[in-house]
Design an enzyme around this catalytic site. Structure first.
Site, PDB file in Angstrom:
ATOM      1  NE  ARG A 572      -3.825   0.601   0.281  1.00 57.30           N
ATOM      2  CZ  ARG A 572      -5.001   0.478   0.452  1.00 57.30           C
ATOM      3  NH1 ARG A 572      -5.898  -0.565   0.221  1.00 57.30           N
ATOM      4  NH2 ARG A 572      -5.736   1.665   0.622  1.00 57.30           N
ATOM      5  CE  LYS A 577       2.127   0.162   3.984  1.00 54.83           C
ATOM      6  NZ  LYS A 577       2.726  -1.068   4.871  1.00 54.83           N
TER       7      LYS A 577
HETATM    8  C1  26Q Z   1     -10.727   0.548  10.491  1.00 54.47           C
HETATM    9  C2  26Q Z   1     -11.846   1.362  10.600  1.00 54.47           C
HETATM   10  C3  26Q Z   1     -12.434   2.088   9.495  1.00 54.47           C
HETATM   11  C4  26Q Z   1     -11.954   1.922   8.317  1.00 54.47           C
HETATM   12  C5  26Q Z   1     -11.128   1.084   8.018  1.00 54.47           C
HETATM   13  C6  26Q Z   1     -10.042   0.519   9.211  1.00 54.47           C
HETATM   14  C7  26Q Z   1      -8.976  -0.142   8.545  1.00 54.47           C
HETATM   15  C8  26Q Z   1      -8.906  -1.144   7.783  1.00 54.47           C
HETATM   16  C9  26Q Z   1      -7.783  -1.931   7.376  1.00 54.47           C
HETATM   17  C10 26Q Z   1      -7.823  -0.214   9.606  1.00 54.47           C
HETATM   18  C11 26Q Z   1      -6.615  -0.714   9.427  1.00 54.47           C
HETATM   19  C12 26Q Z   1      -6.664  -1.608   8.167  1.00 54.47           C
HETATM   20  C13 26Q Z   1      -5.366  -2.509   7.809  1.00 54.47           C
HETATM   21  C14 26Q Z   1      -4.195  -2.563   8.558  1.00 54.47           C
HETATM   22  C15 26Q Z   1      -3.335  -3.442   8.068  1.00 54.47           C
HETATM   23  O1  26Q Z   1      -2.980  -4.027   6.651  1.00 54.47           O
HETATM   24  N1  26Q Z   1      -2.161  -3.375   8.989  1.00 54.47           N
HETATM   25  C16 26Q Z   1      -0.899  -4.327   8.493  1.00 54.47           C
HETATM   26  O2  26Q Z   1      -1.192  -5.532   8.984  1.00 54.47           O
HETATM   27  C17 26Q Z   1      -0.310  -6.680   8.780  1.00 54.47           C
HETATM   28  C18 26Q Z   1      -0.574  -7.965   9.141  1.00 54.47           C
HETATM   29  O3  26Q Z   1      -0.234  -8.010  10.525  1.00 54.47           O
HETATM   30  C19 26Q Z   1       1.261  -6.150   9.144  1.00 54.47           C
HETATM   31  O4  26Q Z   1       2.007  -6.731   8.426  1.00 54.47           O
HETATM   32  C20 26Q Z   1       1.467  -4.691   8.806  1.00 54.47           C
HETATM   33  O5  26Q Z   1       2.493  -4.147   9.166  1.00 54.47           O
HETATM   34  C21 26Q Z   1       0.122  -3.837   9.145  1.00 54.47           C
HETATM   35  O6  26Q Z   1       0.293  -2.385   8.575  1.00 54.47           O
END
Ligand code: 26Q
Length: 849
Positions: A572, A577
């Protein structure tokens, strides 16, 4: 090579192979032709490649069903403890090829397809991947489901069946353009709807207190709206085992009764409106990988699937004849980040309000049920919901959260008498300004185990974001414990499927046990200096790089040199990053070539890929910058192809699979302390790329495993970042004191990459010059120096190959099988369960009784 229990079972009493389970090539061919005719309603002359794909997908699904149903029956009969993985995202990637590999029928199917005059890769390419996730977190959930099945651990994944997944990305004039993802438009052969197992979910309204017939005070929630959840099930097959677990995704529909009422009143359009409002809940995945302030629909999504899931579990639990009091003995529910953390309040509601349990008992069960995985340290990424919105949508849950909080803070007061600041820090409600519900606090208080996703991340979690909780739980008799489970990736998709050439080479030396025992890769160490093996290793890398070069040429018309160093950053797009740090390096190389056109540079191809959240202006500008620099550099004759820059559009699971195998260098360059773990870093290294990276997330552990001498580390440590920031950081000083950096920034500022437009990248430059929140300027000199070390190392092909082999040989730790074993042993306590295949003939006989 492959043991096929099923082929024996497929033979019926008549001695003929069953058409829907048989694995012989003639049977597979017949099944394919039958499915084309009977399911697609086509004959060969009018069939499209997609029709053939569908016919093949159904052929494979038939062969899965035997295992899936045997698995479900086994779990039911043995009343086993089940992992329930709650995640708002599952980024599965295409099913067909993975199922062929895990079933062990790749060769047979390939043969049957070829004999039918078709081409397997063409059919595989037809599959629309279910893009039901943003990135790392969703893909991790998918790897974990695959490992759970492979390890034969009873599990179900619960999530949302978004009608539109993550958008498709197009690049127009260098900018990202978002296109709706219509993944369901030609139908989804991998799912089965189970409308008979629907659940009702309430929203809004108010609560009323009443006295039940035992004289106890109870609460009744009278909703303002009800939505029906329909489960859609997809089998997730383990590798060469009979276990096929279930992924159960919920689709929102309007309950019939709701429509009828309005219709009877003559308000037909009103009734249709209500239907649309309900169905909106599972319409689209939020394409942001951090929360946006108070989006009501997102909270509705979260509550919707969590409520469906918990009601479903309770229904199954009771139907199996278990008392409600033993719920936690039969279900281990894992919260994939805070997104499903409303589950803590929902389980309390179901136990107390719906099943009449006392609060204390219900709370014990709840705490013993949940585990919470945190995936972020960024304060802006911590989920919190405005109290008013919460009350409007989930009035009963707010009451429950208040009660949880009241009892929790009473306990805290014993440990910290009169410490109001502590109470405010720990409270489930943020009352510092506008009031919010803090979802991470709810998840932490309501779980028995809280884990981070890499060693460093878990440390920082306890030192920063959840510090007050770590301190609290260290004293007194709290149930909660903090622990680490470092992420992992499945070697089936990320090596066997993505990199068949490397898979064959490795297997030719050490056999194929490594695919389920990744530590076996260590046996490759003996060959690290073997010239013949080195040669084969290089040939594989070269061939795979040619594959990617051809793909890029076909799709984008850009010719890249497959002998150049492939330097790749795919993930992403985010400031933390630091894709723009990578760009600064490219500009510096370009600058040096312009100064000295005969410079002896190691030719490099820089490859980028990744989506930006549609509302993240700076991330979109970073994409534009990459493409603008690409345009300039790629078309400048003085460069003479020594530097090439490619942005691969629409980075998703499908498009990523050919990328990891082709990398020489993996860019893992986030500001230390910001990336929770990373999992792309693992996929690259496992495919023989060397890493240039900071000491961030799982990079730290990768470097420990592969050896510092086989890893290009640069940049500040997380501690140093914190110190520098504490002392007050002035980026201008760094800009002034490094000529290369100044020159690179000035080149962007001059409009060289924007056709003379000096305003285009102004926001990016201003952000760096005035704030530089992610310390690009601080890490730049070390990064540039480290990159020249990379180039020098690449010139010594034997040494590079040795490092590449050692990287792969020492990556065993990063299998998701290891992660899942740790979760299972230390958090879930869910032993494996062997599934016996039941002959299809027997199942059929059973059905007719
Ligand atoms: C939350 C509330 C409302 C709308 C969206 C969200 C939301 C959605 C997706 C918040 C966060 C995410 C995704 C986060 C993510 O992908 N984090 C990653 O997780 C990986 C698995 O553990 C790690 O390897 C990454 O470092 C981390 O960035």
């Amino acid at each position: 090579m492959v043991e096929n229990t099923q082929s024996n079972l497929a033979v019926t009493v008549t001695g003929v192979e069953d058409d829907r389970t048989g694995l012989s090539i003639p049977t597979l061919r017949r099944a394919l032709a039958d499915n084309l005719f009977y399911l697609q309603g086509k004959f060969p002359r009018i069939a499209t490649p997609n029709d053939y794909y569908m016919a093949l997908a159904y052929t494979v699904r038939d062969r899965l069903l035997q295992r899936w149903l045997s698995t479900i029956r086994t779990y039911l009969e043995q009343n086993v403890k089940v992992v329930s993985y709650l995640s708002a995202e599952f980024l599965l990637g295409p099913h067909l090829e993975n199922n062929l590999i895990n079933l062990g029928i790749y060769e047979q199917v390939q043969q049957a397809v070829t004999e039918s005059g078709l081409d397997l890769p063409t059919l595989l390419a037809q599959e629309e991947e279910p893009g039901l996730g943003n990135g790392g977190l969703g893909r991790l959930a998918a790897c974990y489901l695959e490992s759970l099945a492979t390890l034969e651990i009873p599990a179900v994944g619960y999530g949302l069946r978004y009608e539109f997944g993550i958008f498709d990305q197009e690049i127009q004039e260098g900018w990202q353009v978002e296109i709706t993802d219509k993944w369901l438009q030609y139908g989804n052969p991998w799912e089965i709807a189970r409308p008979e197992a629907a659940q009702m979910v309430k929203f809004g309204g108010h609560t009323e207190v009443y006295t039940d017939n035992q004289g106890a005070m109870r609460v009744n929630w009278i909703p303002g709206q009800e939505v029906k959840g329909i489960p859609y099930d997809t089998p997730i097959l383990g590798y060469r085992v009979n276990t096929a677990n279930t992924l159960r995704l919920w689709k929102a529909e309007a309950p019939e009764s709701f429509d009828f009422e309005a219709f009877n009143l003559g308000d037909y359009y009103g009734s249709v409106d209500a239907k649309i409002v309900s169905e909106n809940i599972t319409k689209v995945l939020y394409p942001n990988d951090e929360p946006l302030q108070g989006k009501q629909l997102r909270l509705q999504q979260q509550y919707f699937f969590v409520s469906c899931a918990l009601q479903d579990m309770i229904r199954i639990h009771l139907r199996r004849g278990n008392p409600i009091e033993t719920f936690h003995e039969k279900f281990a529910v894992q919260l994939n980040d805070t997104h499903p953390s409303i589950g803590v309040a929902e389980l309390m509601r179901l136990l107390v309000d719906e099943h009449g349990m006392g609060w204390e008992r219900a709370w014990e069960i709840t705490q013993q049920t949940f585990g919470y995985t945190n995936h972020t340290l960024l304060p802006e990424a911590l989920e919190k919901w405005p109290l008013d919105l919460f009350r409007r949508l989930l009035p009963r849950h707010l009451e429950i959260i208040y009660e949880i909080n009241r009892r929790f803070l009473d306990q805290v007061r014993i440990q910290y008498p009169d410490d109001h600041e502590k109470l405010a820090q720990l409270s489930l409600i943020d009352e510092s300004g506008e009031r919010y519900v803090r979802m991470a606090h709810l998840a932490t208080v309501g779980s028995h185990t809280i884990n981070g996703v890499a060693e460093l991340h878990t440390q920082l979690l306890q030192a920063e974001v959840l510090q007050p909780f770590a301190e609290l739980f260290a004293v007194g008799n709290w149930r909660q414990t903090f622990t680490n489970v470092t992420n992992g990736v499945t070697p089936r998709r990320w090596v066997a499927l993505s990199n068949p050439r490397l898979t064959r080479l490795i297997t030719s030396k050490i056999g194929d046990r490594w695919l389920t025992h990744l530590d076996d890769l260590r046996q490759l160490e003996t060959f690290a200096d073997d010239p013949a093996f080195q040669q084969e290793w290089r040939q594989v890398k070269q061939a795979v790089k040619e594959d990617l070069a051809n793909r890029i040429y076909k799709q984008q018309g850009i010719a890249i040199n497959p002998s150049s160093l492939f330097d790749i950053q795919v993930k992403r797009i985010h400031e933390y990053k630091r894709q723009h740090l990578n760009v600064l390096h490219i500009i510096t190389l370009y600058d040096r070539l312009k100064q000295n056109p005969n410079l002896d540079l190691v030719p490099r191809t820089f490859i980028f890929g990744g989506k930006a959240a549609p509302g993240y202006v700076m991330a979109k500008l970073m994409i534009k910058l990459i493409n603008s620099v690409a345009e300039t550099v790629n078309n400048d004759p003085t460069v003479r192809d020594r530097v090439k820059v490619v942005f691969i559009p629409d980075y998703n699971v499908t498009n990523s699979q050919p990328v990891y195998p082709a990398a020489d260098l993996s860019e893992q360059i986030s500001t230390a302390g910001k990336e929770a773990s990373g999992t792309g870093n693992m996929k690259f290294s496992l495919n023989g790329a060397l890493t240039i990276g900071t000491l961030d997330g799982a990079n730290v552990e990768i470097r420990e495993e592969v050896g510092a001498e086989n890893f290009f580390r640069f940049g500040l440590s997380a501690d140093e970042v914190a110190q520098l920031k504490a002392g007050g950081y002035t980026p201008q000083y760094y800009y002034q004191s490094n000529v290369l950096l100044k020159s690179a920034i000035d080149l962007i500022d001059s409009g060289l990459f924007s056709g003379g437009d000096r305003e285009l990248f102004r926001p990016l430059i201003n952000s760096l010059m005035n704030e530089d929140p992610y310390l690009l300027f601080v890490d730049y000199p070390d990064y540039i120096e480290c990159q020249s070390q990379v180039s020098r190392a690449y010139r010594d092909s034997e040494h590079w190959t040795r490092m590449s082999i050692l990287n792969v040989a020492r990556m065993g730790k990063f299998s998701s099988d290891r992660s899942i074993r740790e979760y299972s042993d230390r958090i879930w306590h869910t032993p494996p369960v062997k599934v016996e295949l039941e002959a299809y003939a027997q199942t059929k006989a059973g059905l007719s009784v």
